[in-house]
Design an enzyme around this catalytic site. Structure first.
Site, PDB file in Angstrom:
ATOM      1  N   ASP A 113      -3.998  -2.551   0.862  1.00 33.89           N
ATOM      2  CA  ASP A 113      -4.460  -3.851   1.373  1.00 33.89           C
ATOM      3  C   ASP A 113      -5.553  -3.707   2.437  1.00 33.89           C
ATOM      4  OD1 ASP A 113      -3.161  -3.093   3.701  1.00 33.89           O
ATOM      5  OD2 ASP A 113      -2.176  -5.037   3.971  1.00 33.89           O
ATOM      6  N   ASP A 145      -4.118   7.864   3.162  1.00 35.63           N
ATOM      7  CA  ASP A 145      -3.077   6.858   2.891  1.00 35.63           C
ATOM      8  C   ASP A 145      -2.610   7.055   1.451  1.00 35.63           C
ATOM      9  OD1 ASP A 145      -1.456   4.682   2.753  1.00 35.63           O
ATOM     10  OD2 ASP A 145      -3.065   3.192   2.860  1.00 35.63           O
ATOM     11  N   ASP A 155       3.453   8.291  -2.952  1.00 34.65           N
ATOM     12  CA  ASP A 155       4.308   9.436  -3.262  1.00 34.65           C
ATOM     13  C   ASP A 155       3.544  10.353  -4.224  1.00 34.65           C
ATOM     14  OD1 ASP A 155       6.316   8.330  -1.773  1.00 34.65           O
ATOM     15  OD2 ASP A 155       7.319   7.384  -3.478  1.00 34.65           O
ATOM     16  N   PRO A 162      -1.662   8.749  -9.930  1.00 37.31           N
ATOM     17  CA  PRO A 162      -3.000   9.192  -9.510  1.00 37.31           C
ATOM     18  C   PRO A 162      -3.025   9.821  -8.124  1.00 37.31           C
ATOM     19  CG  PRO A 162      -2.835   6.790  -9.410  1.00 37.31           C
ATOM     20  CD  PRO A 162      -1.577   7.280 -10.053  1.00 37.31           C
ATOM     21  N   GLN A 218      -2.321   2.488 -13.055  1.00 38.59           N
ATOM     22  CA  GLN A 218      -0.920   2.265 -12.693  1.00 38.59           C
ATOM     23  C   GLN A 218      -0.502   0.827 -12.996  1.00 38.59           C
ATOM     24  OE1 GLN A 218      -1.301   3.356  -8.542  1.00 38.59           O
ATOM     25  NE2 GLN A 218      -3.130   2.126  -8.373  1.00 38.59           N
ATOM     26  N   ASP A 220     -11.908   8.350  -7.347  1.00 36.04           N
ATOM     27  CA  ASP A 220     -10.777   9.237  -7.083  1.00 36.04           C
ATOM     28  C   ASP A 220     -11.066   9.978  -5.764  1.00 36.04           C
ATOM     29  OD1 ASP A 220      -9.069  11.439  -6.966  1.00 36.04           O
ATOM     30  OD2 ASP A 220      -9.007  11.628  -9.141  1.00 36.04           O
ATOM     31  N   GLY A 221     -10.163   9.836  -4.804  1.00 30.80           N
ATOM     32  CA  GLY A 221     -10.377  10.441  -3.494  1.00 30.80           C
ATOM     33  C   GLY A 221     -10.467  11.958  -3.540  1.00 30.80           C
ATOM     34  N   GLU A 227     -10.787   4.082  -2.681  1.00 30.05           N
ATOM     35  CA  GLU A 227      -9.589   3.624  -3.411  1.00 30.05           C
ATOM     36  C   GLU A 227      -9.860   3.792  -4.908  1.00 30.05           C
ATOM     37  OE1 GLU A 227      -6.312   2.142  -3.019  1.00 30.05           O
ATOM     38  OE2 GLU A 227      -6.515   2.284  -5.190  1.00 30.05           O
TER      39      GLU A 227
HETATM   40  N1  SAM Z   1      -0.361   1.688   2.829  1.00 31.09           N
HETATM   41  C1  SAM Z   1      -1.067   0.951   1.804  1.00 31.09           C
HETATM   42  C2  SAM Z   1      -1.253  -0.459   2.144  1.00 31.09           C
HETATM   43  O1  SAM Z   1      -1.093  -0.746   3.316  1.00 31.09           O
HETATM   44  O2  SAM Z   1      -1.614  -1.234   1.299  1.00 31.09           O
HETATM   45  C3  SAM Z   1      -0.528   1.197   0.470  1.00 31.09           C
HETATM   46  C4  SAM Z   1      -1.414   2.169  -0.139  1.00 31.09           C
HETATM   47  S1  SAM Z   1      -0.581   3.161  -1.249  1.00 31.09           S
HETATM   48  C5  SAM Z   1       0.412   4.169  -0.174  1.00 31.09           C
HETATM   49  C6  SAM Z   1      -1.741   4.313  -1.754  1.00 31.09           C
HETATM   50  C7  SAM Z   1      -3.030   3.799  -2.380  1.00 31.09           C
HETATM   51  O3  SAM Z   1      -3.729   4.958  -2.829  1.00 31.09           O
HETATM   52  C8  SAM Z   1      -2.870   2.902  -3.598  1.00 31.09           C
HETATM   53  O4  SAM Z   1      -3.608   1.736  -3.391  1.00 31.09           O
HETATM   54  C9  SAM Z   1      -3.421   3.727  -4.769  1.00 31.09           C
HETATM   55  O5  SAM Z   1      -4.092   2.965  -5.746  1.00 31.09           O
HETATM   56  C10 SAM Z   1      -4.371   4.675  -4.051  1.00 31.09           C
HETATM   57  N2  SAM Z   1      -4.570   5.973  -4.702  1.00 31.09           N
HETATM   58  C11 SAM Z   1      -3.686   6.680  -5.446  1.00 31.09           C
HETATM   59  N3  SAM Z   1      -4.248   7.830  -5.864  1.00 31.09           N
HETATM   60  C12 SAM Z   1      -5.513   7.850  -5.377  1.00 31.09           C
HETATM   61  C13 SAM Z   1      -6.583   8.768  -5.478  1.00 31.09           C
HETATM   62  N4  SAM Z   1      -6.457   9.911  -6.187  1.00 31.09           N
HETATM   63  N5  SAM Z   1      -7.738   8.465  -4.853  1.00 31.09           N
HETATM   64  C14 SAM Z   1      -7.879   7.319  -4.141  1.00 31.09           C
HETATM   65  N6  SAM Z   1      -6.897   6.398  -4.026  1.00 31.09           N
HETATM   66  C15 SAM Z   1      -5.712   6.670  -4.626  1.00 31.09           C
END
Ligand code: SAM
Length: 292
Positions: free
Chosen positions: A102, A169, A172, A176, A47, A151-152, A122
């Site tokens: 974070d 967490d 949208d 990923p 991303q 990948d979660g 993450e």
């Molecule tokens: N609430 C967070 C914070 O306080 O920093 C923001 C996190 S953001 C909503 C979602 C996170 O999920 C991002 O850091 C993104 O890189 C990660 N992410 C996206 N797709 C993912 C996946 N398939 N597996 C694991 N992590 C993923």
């Protein structure tokens, strides 16, 4: 000749002032945040990541043009995704988060001495590195914390019945994070939990993203005996009102022992907020009612 991808979400106005926009496509709604400085930008394998300093919210993590967390109000999201499932479970030992950002949720979990293991899954190592550099510098190593850069969706399929608390967490449903909304993902989460495990999902705005919230609840209800949505007010997010949905194999958050809540140095959650956040406006309750 290779061309650099344009930076999404940013715009300079006629006076040369930089703005970052949060665009909600289904509501045709745009919230603009005035930027003091673009501190960092890069395209990771997953991303576009940028770190900006804003007038209203301090430093902000922006992924693919969408603001995710800010230094001024990040405590709200982090406290509300973590304390509620941890306190609902009488004796959580093994906890994991999918989506790191974070890692504020992990720092909240560390406040509970009984927790022995905290795994943060993450997908994008650069997000955690940049958050550490620009948003929340590390304050010593907690031996219970393990960062897993995977990948979660793939990771959770391999976990069987061992986690007491999971926090999803997710961003949208784009990029990923999209697969973290797939129907089968909810079954994998169920399977990864212990017999009395609890999970919380970020479930979107109850006002303009109703289909995300409704689908989350509809996917969880057939699996878990307890499923409750709760509300939280996050100024950074458009309209402010946001939802989390908790699903539990045994324990009900409304019966939780709130004397366990570690709220000495929190800034949002209190025992009163814990309970009050489960009181839903009628139009939100009606989203989940079965249609005759
Ligand atoms: N609430 C967070 C914070 O306080 O920093 C923001 C996190 S953001 C909503 C979602 C996170 O999920 C991002 O850091 C993104 O890189 C990660 N992410 C996206 N797709 C993912 C996946 N398939 N597996 C694991 N992590 C993923």
């Amino acid at each position: 000749m290779s061309q650099r991808k344009p930076l999404s979400g940013f715009r300079k106005d006629d006076n040369g002032v930089l703005w970052i926009s949060n665009y909600v496509s289904n509501a045709k709604l745009k919230v603009n945040y005035k930027v003091n400085a673009l501190l960092h930008y890069e395209q990771s394998p997953f991303q576009q990541i940028s770190i900006v300093d804003t007038v209203a919210f301090g430093r902000m993590l922006v992924l693919d043009g969408t603001p995710q967390v800010s230094t001024y109000d990040g405590f709200i999201y982090n406290e509300m995704i973590s304390h509620i499932p941890i306190v609902t479970h009488p004796n959580p030992k093994k906890v994991a988060m999918i989506g790191g950002g974070d890692c504020g949720h992990a720092r909240e979990a560390m406040k509970y001495e009984g927790i022995e293991q905290i795994d943060v899954v993450e997908i994008d190592e650069r997000v955690t590195e940049l958050c550490r550099e620009w948003l929340t510098p590390a304050d010593g190593k907690d031996q219970r914390l393990t960062m897993i850069h995977r990948d979660g969706f793939d990771w959770i399929k391999e976990q069987k019945g061992s986690y007491d608390v999971l926090m999803i967490d997710r961003p949208d449903p784009v990029g990923p994070g999209k697969k973290l909304f797939n129907q089968e993902f909810y079954q994998y989460v169920f399977d990864a939990l212990s017999d009395d495990g609890i999970v919380v999902f970020q479930s979107g705005s109850p006002f303009y993203n109703q289909s995300i919230l409704r689908r989350t609840v509809n996917n969880l209800r057939p699996l878990f005996p307890v499923c409750r949505t709760y509300l939280v007010f996050i100024p950074l997010f458009p309209c402010g009102m946001w939802s989390f949905t908790l699903a539990s194999k045994k324990y009900d958050p409304l019966q939780a022992d709130l004397s366990k809540l570690q709220h000495q140095d929190t800034k949002y959650i209190t025992p009163e907020i814990f309970l009050a956040s489960f009181s839903l406006p009628k139009y939100v309750q009606e989203l989940f009612e079965e249609k005759a």
